[in-house]
Design an enzyme around this catalytic site. Structure first.
Site, PDB file in Angstrom:
ATOM      1  N   ARG A 108      -9.135  11.396  43.048  1.00  0.00           N
ATOM      2  CA  ARG A 108      -7.717  11.617  43.314  1.00  0.00           C
ATOM      3  C   ARG A 108      -7.404  13.106  43.373  1.00  0.00           C
ATOM      4  NH1 ARG A 108      -4.085  14.404  41.081  1.00  0.00           N
ATOM      5  NH2 ARG A 108      -4.651  13.622  39.030  1.00  0.00           N
TER       6      ARG A 108
ATOM      7  N   SER B 196      -0.329  29.044  32.650  1.00  0.00           N
ATOM      8  CA  SER B 196       1.036  28.536  32.556  1.00  0.00           C
ATOM      9  C   SER B 196       2.071  29.551  33.031  1.00  0.00           C
ATOM     10  CB  SER B 196       1.350  28.132  31.110  1.00  0.00           C
ATOM     11  OG  SER B 196       0.549  27.037  30.709  1.00  0.00           O
TER      12      SER B 196
ATOM     13  N   LEU C   6     -14.106  -1.354  22.875  1.00  0.00           N
ATOM     14  CA  LEU C   6     -15.494  -1.399  23.344  1.00  0.00           C
ATOM     15  C   LEU C   6     -16.498  -1.018  22.264  1.00  0.00           C
ATOM     16  CD1 LEU C   6     -14.854   0.351  26.757  1.00  0.00           C
ATOM     17  CD2 LEU C   6     -15.298  -2.074  26.432  1.00  0.00           C
ATOM     18  N   GLY C   7     -16.017  -0.484  21.149  1.00  0.00           N
ATOM     19  CA  GLY C   7     -16.930  -0.067  20.089  1.00  0.00           C
ATOM     20  C   GLY C   7     -17.904   0.992  20.556  1.00  0.00           C
TER      21      GLY C   7
ATOM     22  N   GLU D  12      -1.541  21.596  36.550  1.00  0.00           N
ATOM     23  CA  GLU D  12      -0.206  21.374  37.128  1.00  0.00           C
ATOM     24  C   GLU D  12       0.886  21.346  36.060  1.00  0.00           C
ATOM     25  OE1 GLU D  12      -1.009  21.802  39.906  1.00  0.00           O
ATOM     26  OE2 GLU D  12      -2.527  20.467  40.699  1.00  0.00           O
TER      27      GLU D  12
END
Length: 400
Positions: A106, A154, A354-355, A379
């Site tokens: 993405r 930032s 899920l351990g 972002e």
């Protein structure tokens, strides 16, 4: 499309959306569902079977770029120049499906379309648009976006990269850091201080003086590449400057496009982690019964599903506002801050179900959680978006 086909499509989608407790798909149009399902199929067939290997190898799979282009996902929200001209909601749905595969996938689409292509589309000359947007939409050229610096994250106003005039030319010197895909990019949009304020420059990466070095090793975003860019007496013609913007409003307009996509994408990662944990809980036996049969496990699953549903509703609301031309910058901060924060908590909680098996690449939650450490930071950090919203609520800026 017939009502029967629409119903069947929605039933099929629900079958692979076990977190959907509110009939979310009923809020989407036929066209939106079709686009979402095309991207979902691509991720299921081409990304998920390979992502563990790509992540372990710390490699972004350049071979998928043509496929992303065929799906119309590169600059998909832009119009003209070979771009798909999709809606904000369609872009968001695609972002969620891509990040269900991996944040790195993405992120590539975001850097290419929301940052580099948006900068050229919003602020570039007609010549710059004609030169770069069609090949970028087709996946024939890759772009990157150079704003962040080693000491200016930032606070981009503190950037030290400087562009000085030398006759009609510009000469750039400086360093950019955490720049996605810069080592494979064909063009970079570089933001630099000048004697008259911040300006953007369209920089072919083959220009002498441009060097991109991957940042290694990393614990997050391993199926992607982030680089440090060095600019040493890099000379550009006058035509390289983005002519239609000056000041930080230029890069900020592009960052808001990317932040909007993150509000959707993070929920895709959260949903995938939830689905992995839910399936595991139904199969894994402890004390003679499935984990899913225990009250504490069900509480975890319910809490995760509730936040996923709320996160998608928030993202959809922002998308509808954006398509109506009514989305405000502080509202984007609501989506970025809330959905990143909730997604990383969901992925961490999914890992507990899920351990020990959850620390392997056989399962997705911890990979997603590691990636989201980066997504939560870039972002705009939690702190920056909190201050944006604090200023909106109080009318008092507290950034300094």
């Amino acid at each position: 499309m017939s009502l029967a086909l629409i119903s069947a499509d929605r039933e099929a989608a629900a079958a692979v959306d076990p977190s959907d407790l509110i009939s979310f798909d009923s809020l989407l149009s036929t066209e939106e569902l079709a686009l979402r399902n095309r991207v979902r199929t691509f991720v299921r067939e081409d990304i998920k079977p390979n992502i563990a290997k790509w992540y372990e190898e710390a490699r972004f799979p350049l071979e998928i770029v043509p496929e992303l282009a065929k799906l119309g996902l590169l600059g998909m929200h832009l119009k003209g120049y070979g771009c798909a001209g999709g809606t904000a909601v369609e872009y968001g749905l695609a972002a969620a499906e891509l990040e269900a595969g991996d944040s790195g996938i993405r992120t590539f689409v975001s850097v290419q379309g929301s940052l580099a292509m948006s900068a050229i589309s919003k602020h570039g000359s007609e010549e710059q648009k004609q030169e770069w947007l069609p090949p970028m939409a087709a996946g024939e050229a890759i772009g990157c976006f150079g704003l962040t610096e080693p000491t200016a994250g930032s606070d981009p106003s503190a950037m030290t990269t400087f562009a000085r005039r030398d006759g009609r030319d510009w000469v750039l010197n400086g360093t950019k850091r955490w720049i996605g895909l810069a080592n494979v990019a064909h063009v970079a949009v570089i933001w630099a201080q000048t004697d008259t304020g911040v300006r953007g420059f369209v920089v072919p990466t083959g220009t002498p003086g441009f060097t991109a070095t991957p940042i290694e090793p990393k614990l997050s975003m391993r199926a992607s590449v982030q680089c440090e860019i060095s600019l040493e007496n890099l000379r550009l013609p006058a035509e390289a400057v983005l002519p239609n913007v000056a000041g930080l409003k230029g890069p900020f307009s592009c960052l808001n496009e990317a932040r909007y996509g993150i509000a959707w994408g993070t929920m895709g990662a959260a949903r995938d982690a939830f689905e992995d944990a839910l399936a595991y809980s139904k199969e894994r036996l402890q004390f003679g019964r499935p984990l899913a049969g225990y009250q504490l496990t069900q509480q975890k699953l319910v809490n995760m599903a509730l936040e996923i549903n709320k996160g998608f509703l928030l993202a959809l609301h922002l998308g509808r506002l954006k398509d109506a031309g009514k989305l405000q910058p502080h509202q984007i901060s609501v989506g970025k801050l809330n959905n990143c924060r909730e997604a990383i908590d969901i992925c961490r909680e999914a890992r507990t179900i899920l351990g020990g098996n959850g620390i392997t690449l056989e399962h997705s939650p911890l990979r997603h959680a590691n990636n989201l450490e980066s997504v939560r930071t870039y972002e705009g950090t939690d702190e920056i978006h909190t201050l944006i919203l604090g200023q909106k609520l109080t009318g008092v800026g507290a950034f300094r």
